[in-house]
Every structure is written in structure tokens, then in C-alpha cells.
Design an enzyme around this catalytic site. Structure first.
Site, PDB file in Angstrom:
ATOM      1  N   LYS A 146      72.010 -66.043  -6.850  1.00  0.00           N
ATOM      2  CA  LYS A 146      72.301 -64.896  -7.700  1.00  0.00           C
ATOM      3  C   LYS A 146      73.825 -64.774  -7.814  1.00  0.00           C
ATOM      4  CE  LYS A 146      70.943 -59.961  -7.881  1.00  0.00           C
ATOM      5  NZ  LYS A 146      70.225 -58.907  -7.109  1.00  0.00           N
ATOM      6  N   SER A 185      66.788 -56.744 -10.060  1.00  0.00           N
ATOM      7  CA  SER A 185      67.940 -57.296 -10.731  1.00  0.00           C
ATOM      8  C   SER A 185      68.104 -58.801 -10.581  1.00  0.00           C
ATOM      9  CB  SER A 185      69.199 -56.629 -10.185  1.00  0.00           C
ATOM     10  OG  SER A 185      69.371 -56.959  -8.816  1.00  0.00           O
ATOM     11  N   SER A 199      64.989 -55.516  -5.761  1.00  0.00           N
ATOM     12  CA  SER A 199      65.563 -56.501  -6.688  1.00  0.00           C
ATOM     13  C   SER A 199      65.177 -57.949  -6.427  1.00  0.00           C
ATOM     14  CB  SER A 199      67.090 -56.389  -6.699  1.00  0.00           C
ATOM     15  OG  SER A 199      67.484 -55.310  -7.520  1.00  0.00           O
TER      16      SER A 199
END
Ligand SMILES: [Zn+2]
Lengths: 476, 491
Positions: free
Chosen positions: B79, B154, B178
């Protein structure tokens, strides 16, 4: 203090801890490095970086707390949020409502006690230099920021509003500095900013119980400015109140040159710091072992050391001697004096050289060999070196170490042989016959001139006392 | 079968035994990215050259007979909120668009040491604030099962990259779901470990007391390896748990015989029929495997969401203060410092980030602190205590993961509160600091994957994985990735 008013002062003293590394990272805690060289992701607050508490800083803080008779408690770090360019994260990690040290006191030389509300741990900010325009953050053309100081460990010592005069405030800071240096946690240098003082000043009608509105005075860079600023501020507030005015709670800046304070920002429009517990750190719970270690590391406190030193040099009746004693205590140079005397030095001479000359290089002086110091003082007492020469040798001795006699030789201070002095006197007499006649006729005013001529001709190598004696002898 | 199809354990075994080279594995991964990235937009940066050099170095290591590590030759995606030295790390924000960290996150260092090959940095909601990856300044990621739908967020880029078979292992961060929510929406396994198990050093902070890094994989066994590789004490993170790392792989065959399992009924009634049905079926499957299953009510967990949406923005408002235009990142000039700060932040932060910074600033303000932040912390304590009581009776808990299957792009962007509700089943684990996993368990009414959540007490990852492995066995293979964009099965 203006007639009819009582003065109330509380002091906030920020003290940089002399740890090897910063509070939350492994960067060197050093003064005077090239800008932005002692930095890393943590103290620059780069995204993703995290603080790790320096245990040595905690130990130093506890030393300070215990030396100030504080209770050591479990503490929680908080974030104090406000935007400022020299603060890398735009928040400062500090202790808020649960500080490490609380409820202590400092006893001053006259026996009065000033309460210590708290002594908490926090990180320092970077240092801004504003260039062009106003030279202040508002209105400068541009600013340079050095983050070397960002993250340096500080202990903020907050006194109770127990101080009632500018002189007592001076005495408090002086004694506090001595305590801080004695703990080994700080070098106590005000001039390098490792000790920074803010004063909360208010006045009230004499005898009134309720406190007046206070102003916080910043930019007090020396004991002298502390005293002047408090006196000025007290007079300003008293005049204001006397004229029916109201003191506004605000932060004021001390202008050293103009000798006045002026408002910096008003507390009514002050920042909301939005304190909350720092989630990147766990609560600080010092264990008994750490507290014991800290207590064991605290040296003898100033009061006891002062007693010891006075016993050695005597009470004296000049304020100069008392000042010398206090300077030696404040800068932790008393042990040097004690050791030098033990090695044969004359006590008052040792104190004078320590408090007046060595004090300028206190850190080096504390590491000075007492034997070498005593040896130097011996040369001076014997008249082999003049006072001026002795001071010069001392400076070299502190910087470089070595043997005083050898340093004196290297500097050309070797005492001139009797014959050499006599032949220089011959030259001076021959070149200044008129003055010499007047001297022989008993005109003492010309003696200094002749002595000066001989010293000059010897290029400073002659000892003034010996020359004076030789001149007197020749007159018969 | 492709090399990537062998999964994390299979790839590492093949590279270690020289059956395949790390460079071959990487070539497959880069080819898949090349082929699918245009449709899905999982990546901000593909580090092909660096990855090729790393794979070559790893192959040499194997040739020299050295141990290539637990994740030998496994292509990994990160990420884009984990710092990578020398490679831009954007957090999907204009404010960090060109920021190149001078250091590696601890997780990155550990992955490299374990022989993993970092192939790229994945898309996310800006600063990890969102549940759909639509709050990215650089465009949304699409769900490989249906490209009209969001992958969740996310960590949507990482979830979709694993679901589409671009990489067998990716890492995300989970502050309020997330990792687990996008795992559920993409049909992959996603784990939020115990707070403090994985170092946060180098993870760009959203909400420090909640953030935790964890893996996305196609299987539970791969997840266990992916977690083991990055877990363990890190002196650079003061909140890291000082305990030696554990291996979970050996536990997966242990089953759930005799374990006490509670189905959290408070969540079951909050979600769509498909999601509720999946959770009930999962509880039954654990019962069939020998666990003692009961329904349990923990009403406090439903107060988690509002508490979370105070605490997380409060911490974020402070964590994001440093993006002020002074030292790095975007700078928009102004007549004075305050104007520069305000203009930089106004231009650099997207709408959702600005909203949360304002909410958080308000919640911490003098006069409001106790009513908002203080109250939220008290609720947090109640949630922790409620879990503690539940774990006196149960070894693990089972719950739905998400309120619905993957929703359409744009469906929830108009009303932030609709979006926030996506996290309702996820946030209690963050507030408590407990581990939880989302396991793909069913296809929902809309034909999209539905995950089921297994929750465990602090450091209960072993128990969590045991239950997850049983659920994986009981689940239809059609409910999990990899899939080609549009939902077509990948070979
Ligand atoms: Zn540093």
C-alpha cells in the site's frame, strides 16, 4: 518595587539536558554543528517516523526532580498542537497533566523557599533565523531553519508564584542553575540557550490576597535582563493600575536595548493547543531501580558545597568574595578549588582564578587537573608569574592541558635572569635621563612610567614586582 | 499451473529448490500487472527495474546455497502509505505526490530480508481515509469481480491486486477495517493483526492508536506466512509488543474441535441478508467441525462506529499537521507562513481528508474535548471491557464483515455517512487492538464475494487462523479470487 504594591513572580525555566543523543532519536545532542546535520527522519518528523524515548533523558529529568525535592510519578506524554515552521511535526511532545516531577521546592541562600509546581520532560524545537524585512517571522523576506535543536531533551521547571522581588528571582535562577549543574543533567549555560527563562509577573495592592493579572515575559537571556525586565514590568503594571487601568493577560517580549517589554500576542486570542495523549508513546512509569540510579548520581547540593567552600576561603566582608563563591558553586568549579588547595594552592587565589577566569571556560575547567592548577597558582604566589601571565597560562592549560611551567616558557613568560633585568634597566635609564633624575629626586609619579618602559623593553617577559624592586634598590 | 498460482508457500518452495527462479516468478507478476493495470488501476508505482535487480540478487543467493528466506522470490505489493527508500510514497495525496522517503519502513526491511520482491506501491484512499479507494487523488481502483464496483478501501489497490492475481501477497493497513473490508469485497483473505504485533515504523500515520499493517492473500496458509514474515518486536516502534515472533503455519491443521465460538448477533442484524446468511453459515461450519457454537450479544460493539469516527479524525488532525509546505511535499506560497500553510493544505488535501482534519480538530478543541474525544475514549474502554467479558466465554468470535457486497463506484460518495457505515463490523477490533481476519465465504445475491470475520483476543492470531482455515475448507472455491476483470475465473 513601586510604593503601595506587592510583586508576584513565577518563573518557567527551560533546561536542555546534556544527554549524548536527542529525546526521541539517536541524533547527537550537540551545540554548534553545521545547520541541519544532526537530523534524521524522526527529529525531522518525516511521514511514518516514530519517537522512541531516550532512557538517559528520563534519568536526568528524575535527577533534577529529586534534587528539587519533587515527587516522581508515572507520567503520560501529550501532544501540544500548534503550527510553527521550526517545529517539524507541528506538534510538540511534552508532558501535560501527568508530569514526571511534581510538588518540590528550592531553598535559596537566605533560607527562603520557592515552590516547584512541576518539572516535566519535553522536546525542543528547531531554530529559525528571519532574514530581511522586519527580521521577525512576520515581515521578514525569508527564513532559514536549523533543525539540529529539534528533539533535544528539555526539562521545564515551573515555580510557584512565590517570588516577591527581582533580586529573589535572580537568586532563584542562580541557585537553580547551580542545582542543575550539580545533578550532572545540564551544563546550565544561559548564553548558549541551554537555560531559558520566562517570567510570569503580576502586581497587587500591598497586602491584598488576590493575585493580579499576570504577563509572561519572554526573551530573558541573562540574569541581568531577568532583573531589569521584572523591574520594568512591575513598574509598568503598577503605573497602569495606579492610573486606573487594567493589566491585560498577555505575553510580552523583553527588548534588551530599549529596556522595555512590549506585547507579543494576547492570551485571549491565544492558541488552543488541543492537548491529547501521545499515541505513539506508552506511559512513562519509572521503576524503583531507575529512580535509585538517578538519586545516586546526584552530586552534593549547592548549599552543602557552599558551606564547604566558605569554610576554606573564609567569610570575608567584600560582596566580591560571596559572588566568587556563588559563581564557583553555580558552575561546579568548587571541587577544583578544593582539590587545588589540598595540593598546596592559596585558597582565595584559587577561588579568584576559578570564579573569574576559569568560569569563562567552565566545561573545560571542570576537567582541569587540580595538581596542574595548584602548580600554576604556586608560580603566581611566588611571583614567578605575574597575575596577567598566570591568567594567560591558565587559558592555555584549560584548552590544551600540559605543565604550567612549560606553557609559561612556551609563551615566553620565563622569568628574566637578574642580570637581564639590570641591563634592560640600564637601557631605559640611558634613554630617559630626565625622568630618571626626577625619580632619583623622589618623584613617585614617574615610577610607573619607568616601570612601563622596562616592561615594554622586555616584551612583557619581566615580572613587574621584580622590576619595581630593582628600580627601588637602584635608587637606594 | 502458473508459478503465481502456487501461492506464497508454493513460490517460495519452488525458488528455494531452484525449480523456478525468482526472475521467472517476477516476470509472471509484471506481465499480469501489464495486462490488467489499465482496467483496474491497482498501482501508483510499479518498480519493475528495482524488482528485477532484487529477483536477480535472490537467484544468486540461492545459487550460492544461502537461505533465501521465508518469502523467497514472492512478488509483493505494498500500500502506498509504507515508506520505501528511494521510491515515491504518495498516500494517494497531492500533498505527497512527489515525496521520496529517505528510509524504508520496518515492514519493507523485513520483507526484503525474507526474500520477498517488492514490485510496486498500490492505490488507497488518500491517507487511508475511506472505504472505497475513491478518495484517491490519482483515480479509483476497480473491483476485478465487476469493474463498475469499488474494491473497498482504504487498501483497495492491494486487495484488488491479489484478487486479480497480479501478486500473491500484498500488504495494507487497517485503521477501521481498511484491510478486512476490501478483502471481503474482493474475495481474498485479509488480516488485521493485534495492535503492536507488526511495526508501524515507516507507515505514514492516519490514526496512530488504531493503525496496523497486515497481509492480503488468496489463502489462509499464505496469510499466515505473510504475517509471520513481518511480525515481531521493533525497537523503533514504542507501541510494538516485546515478544518473539511466532510461526502460525503449523497451527492451521489443528482444526476447531472443542473451541468455543460466539456468533455476534448484534452485527448479524446490521447487514444485508446475504452477508448475515454467510456469517450464520460460517458459524454452522465451525460447529460441524467440532466447535461449540453459540450466539452472543455484545451491544457495546455497535457504539464502536461513532467512537471511531471521533478518535480516528482527532489523531489524524494532529498526524497530518506536518504537511505544511515547510519541509517537503507540496508548497503553495503565500504572503506569510500562515497563508502558505493554509494554501498548501487547501490545495494538497482532498475533500475527505479536509473533512476529517476539521472534525478531529473540533473534537480536541478546548470546551469540546470532553464531550467528544473524552466521551469516545470512554466508549472505547466499554468496547474493550465488553470483549474481555465475551472472551471469558469464547475462544473466538464470528461476525459478518461488511454490510453489503461491493457497491458501485459513485454510489456512496455523495453522503460520507453512508460510506462510514461500511466499517461498522470492523472498527471494534481496532478500538480493542484485537486481531481479526476476513475470509471469503460465499457469493452474495449479486454474485459478488462475501467475507466472514473471525475475531480473537489480543495475540490470538493462532486461534484466529485455525478457525479461518476451517472456514476456507467449508467455503465454495467460487467465492474467492483470483478472477479476471469482470469476474471471469483465472486459470
Ligand atoms: Zn534525529
Amino acid at each position: 518595587m513601586p510604593e503601595g504594591f506587592d510583586l508576584v513572580v513565577g518563573l518557567e525555566v527551560h533546561c536542555e539536558l546534556s544527554t549524548a543523543t536527542k529525546l526521541f532519536c539517536a541524533c547527537p545532542n550537540a551545540f554548534g554543528s553545521e545547520p541541519n546535520t544532526n537530523v534524521c527522519p524522526v527529529c525531522l518528523g518525516l511521514p511514518g517516523s516514530l519517537p522512541v524515548l531516550n532512557e538517559r533523558a528520563v534519568e536526568f529529568a528524575i535527577r533534577i526532580g529529586r534534587a528539587l525535592n519533587c515527587e516522581v510519578r508515572p507520567a503520560v506524554f501529550h501532544r501540544k498542537n500548534y503550527f510553527y515552521p521550526d517545529m517539524p511535526k507541528d506538534y510538540q511532545i511534552t508532558q501535560y497533566d501527568e508530569p514526571t516531577n511534581v510538588d518540590g521546592f528550592l531553598e535559596l541562600r537566605d533560607g527562603s523557599r520557592v515552590g516547584i509546581v512541576r518539572a516535566h520532560i519535553e522536546e525542543d524545537t528547531g531554530k529559525s533565523t528571519h532574514l530581511g524585512g522586519s527580521g521577525r517571522i512576520h515581515g521578514a523576506d525569508h527564513s532559514l531553519i536549523d533543525y539540529n535543536r529539534a528533539g533535544v531533551p528539555l526539562v521545564e521547571i515551573v515555580s510557584a508564584p512565590d517570588i516577591t522581588s527581582a533580586a529573589q528571582a535572580r537568586e532563584y535562577v542562580s541557585e537553580l542553575r547551580a542545582v542543575l549543574v550539580a545533578t550532572g543533567a545540564s551544563d546550565g549555560r544561559m548564553e548558549e540557550g541551554s537555560l531559558r527563562v520566562d517570567a510570569n509577573v503580576s502586581v497587587r495592592p500591598a497586602g491584598a490576597a488576590e493575585l493580579g493579572t499576570r504577563c509572561e515575559i519572554k526573551n530573558l537571556n541573562s540574569l541581568r535582563s531577568l532583573v531589569r525586565a521584572i523591574e520594568h514590568e512591575a513598574a509598568r503594571q503598577a503605573a497602569l493600575v495606579s492610573a486606573g487601568g487594567v493589566v491585560r493577560q498577555e505575553t510580552r517580549h523583553w527588548d534588551e536595548e530599549a529596556g522595555v517589554t512590549h506585547p507579543l500576542r494576547s492570551k485571549e486570542e491565544a492558541y488552543d493547543y488541543r492537548y491529547f495523549p501521545e499515541p505513539d508513546l506508552v506511559p512513562l512509569v519509572p521503576d524503583a531501580e531507575l529512580i535509585e540510579r538517578a538519586e545516586a548520581a546526584i552530586g552534593l547540593m549547592p548549599a552543602a558545597r557552599r558551606e564547604r567552600l566558605v569554610a576554606l576561603v573564609g567569610e570575608g566582608d567584600s560582596p566580591g568574595l560571596a559572588d566568587q563563591v556563588q559563581t564557583a558553586i553555580e558552575l561546579s568549579l568548587d571541587q577544583l578549588v578544593l582539590d587545588a588547595v589540598a595540593a598546596g594552592a592559596e585558597p582565595r587565589l584559587a577561588l579568584a582564578r576559578a570564579a573569574n577566569e576559569a568560569a569563562a571556560k567552565a566545561e573545560g575547567a571542570r576537567a582541569l587537573s587540580a595538581t596542574a592548577f595548584a602548580e600554576l597558582l604556586g608560580l603566581e604566589s611566588a611571583g614567578t608569574l605575574s597575575a596577567t601571565q598566570s591568567k594567560q597560562v591558565l587559558a592555555v592549560l584549560i584548552d590544551e592541558g600540559g605543565a604550567p611551567a612549560e606553557i609559561a616558557r612556551r609563551l615566553g613568560f620565563e622569568a628574566l635572569e637578574g642580570g637581564e633585568v639590570e641591563s634592560i634597566i640600564d637601557e631605559v635609564v640611558a634613554a630617559n635621563t630626565a625622568e630618571w633624575e626626577r625619580y632619583l629626586a623622589g618623584d613617585e609619579k614617574v615610577a610607573g612610567f619607568l616601570l612601563g618602559q622596562v616592561m615594554k623593553a622586555s616584551k612583557g617577559r619581566a615580572n613587574g614586582k621584580i622590576v619595581a624592586a630593582a628600580l627601588a634598590k637602584r635608587r637606594g | 499451473m502458473t508459478l503465481l498460482g502456487r501461492g506464497v508457500a508454493g513460490i517460495a518452495a519452488a525458488v528455494r529448490s531452484k525449480e523456478a527462479s525468482a526472475r521467472e516468478v517476477l516476470a509472471e507478476s509484471l506481465a499480469a500487472i501489464e495486462q490488467l493495470e489499465g482496467e483496474l488501476h491497482c498501482f501508483h508505482t510499479v518498480m519493475a527495474e528495482r524488482a528485477e535487480a532484487a529477483a536477480a540478487a535472490l537467484d544468486e543467493k540461492v545459487a550460492r546455497g544461502e537461505d533465501p528466506g521465508l518469502l523467497a522470490g514472492v512478488p509483493v505489493a505494498l500500500k502506498d502509505n509504507m515508506c520505501t527508500k528511494g521510491t515515491v510514497t504518495t498516500c494517494s495525496s497531492r500533498i505527497l505526490e512527489n515525496w521520496v522517503p529517505p528510509y524504508d519502513a520496518t515492514v519493507v526491511t523485513r520483507l526484503r530480508a525474507a526474500g520477498a520482491v517488492v514490485v510496486g506501491k498500490t492505490n488507497l484512499d488518500e491517507f487511508a481515509m475511506g472505504s472505497s479507494t475513491e478518495n484517491s487523488a490519482f483515480g479509483p481502483t476497480r473491483n476485478p469481480w465487476d469493474t463498475a464496483r469499488v474494491p473497498g478501501g482504504s487498501s483497495g489497490g492491494s486487495a484488488a491486486a491479489v484478487a486479480a492475481g497480479m501478486v500473491p501477497l500484498a500488504y495494507g493497513s487497517d485503521t477501521g477495517g481498511s484491510i478486512r473490508q476490501p478483502a471481503s469485497l474482493c474475495g481474498v483473505v485479509g488480516v488485521k493483526p493485534t495492535y503492536g504485533l507488526v511495526s508501524r515504523y515507516g507507515l505514514v500515520a492516519f490514526a496512530s492508536s488504531l493503525d496496523q499493517i497486515g497481509p492480503f492473500t488468496l489463502s489462509v496458509a499464505d496469510s499466515a506466512l505473510g504475517l509471520e514474515a513481518v511480525a515481531g518486536h521493533d525497537p523503533a516502534d514504542s507501541t510494538s509488543i516485546d515478544r518473539p515472533a511466532t510461526s502460525y503455519a503449523g497451527l492451521l491443521e489443528e482444526g476447531v474441535e472443542g473451541l468455543r465460538v460466539g456468533l455476534i448477533e448484534d452485527f448479524v442484524s446490521e447487514v444485508s441478508p446475504s452477508c448475515a446468511e454467510a456469517a450464520r453459515a460460517a458459524a454452522e461450519a465451525l460447529g460441524a467441525a467440532g466447535a461449540k457454537v453459540e450466539e452472543v450479544s455484545i451491544p457495546e460493539v455497535l457504539h464502536g462506529l461513532p467512537a471511531y469516527y471521533v478518535i480516528a479524525p482527532a489523531e489524524a488532525s494532529s498526524n497530518l499537521a506536518r504537511y505544511d509546505g515547510v519541509r517537503y511535499g507540496l508548497r503553495v506560497g503565500g504572503p506569510d507562513v500562515a497563508a502558505m500553510n493554509a494554501r498548501t493544505r487547501g490545495a494538497g488535501f482532498g475533500k475527505e481528508v479536509r473533512r476529517r482534519v476539521m472534525v478531529g480538530t473540533y473534537a480536541l478543541s478546548a470546551g469540546y474535548y470532553d464531550a467528544y474525544y473524552g466521551q469516545a475514549q470512554r466508549v472505547r474502554t466499554l468496547v474493550v471491557e465488553a470483549f474481555a467479558r465475551a472472551y471469558e466465554r469464547f475462544d473466538v468470535l464470528v461476525a459478518p464483515m461488511t454490510p453489503s457486497e461491493a457497491f458501485r463506484l459513485g454510489e456512496k460518495t455523495a453522503n460520507p455517512l453512508d460510506m462510514y457505515v461500511s466499517d461498522v463490523c470492523a472498527v471494534p477490533s481496532n478500538l480493542a487492538g484485537h486481531p481479526a481476519v476476513s475470509v471469503p465465504f460465499a457469493l452474495g445475491a449479486e454474485g459478488l464475494p462475501v467475507g466472514v470475520q473471525v475475531l480473537a483476543p489480543a495475540l490470538g492470531e493462532g486461534l484466529m487462523y485455525r478457525a479461518a482455515a476451517v472456514l476456507e475448507q467449508a467455503a465454495p472455491p467460487a467465492a474467492r479470487g483470483p478472477v479476471r476483470p469482470g469476474g471471469e475465473r483465472r486459470a
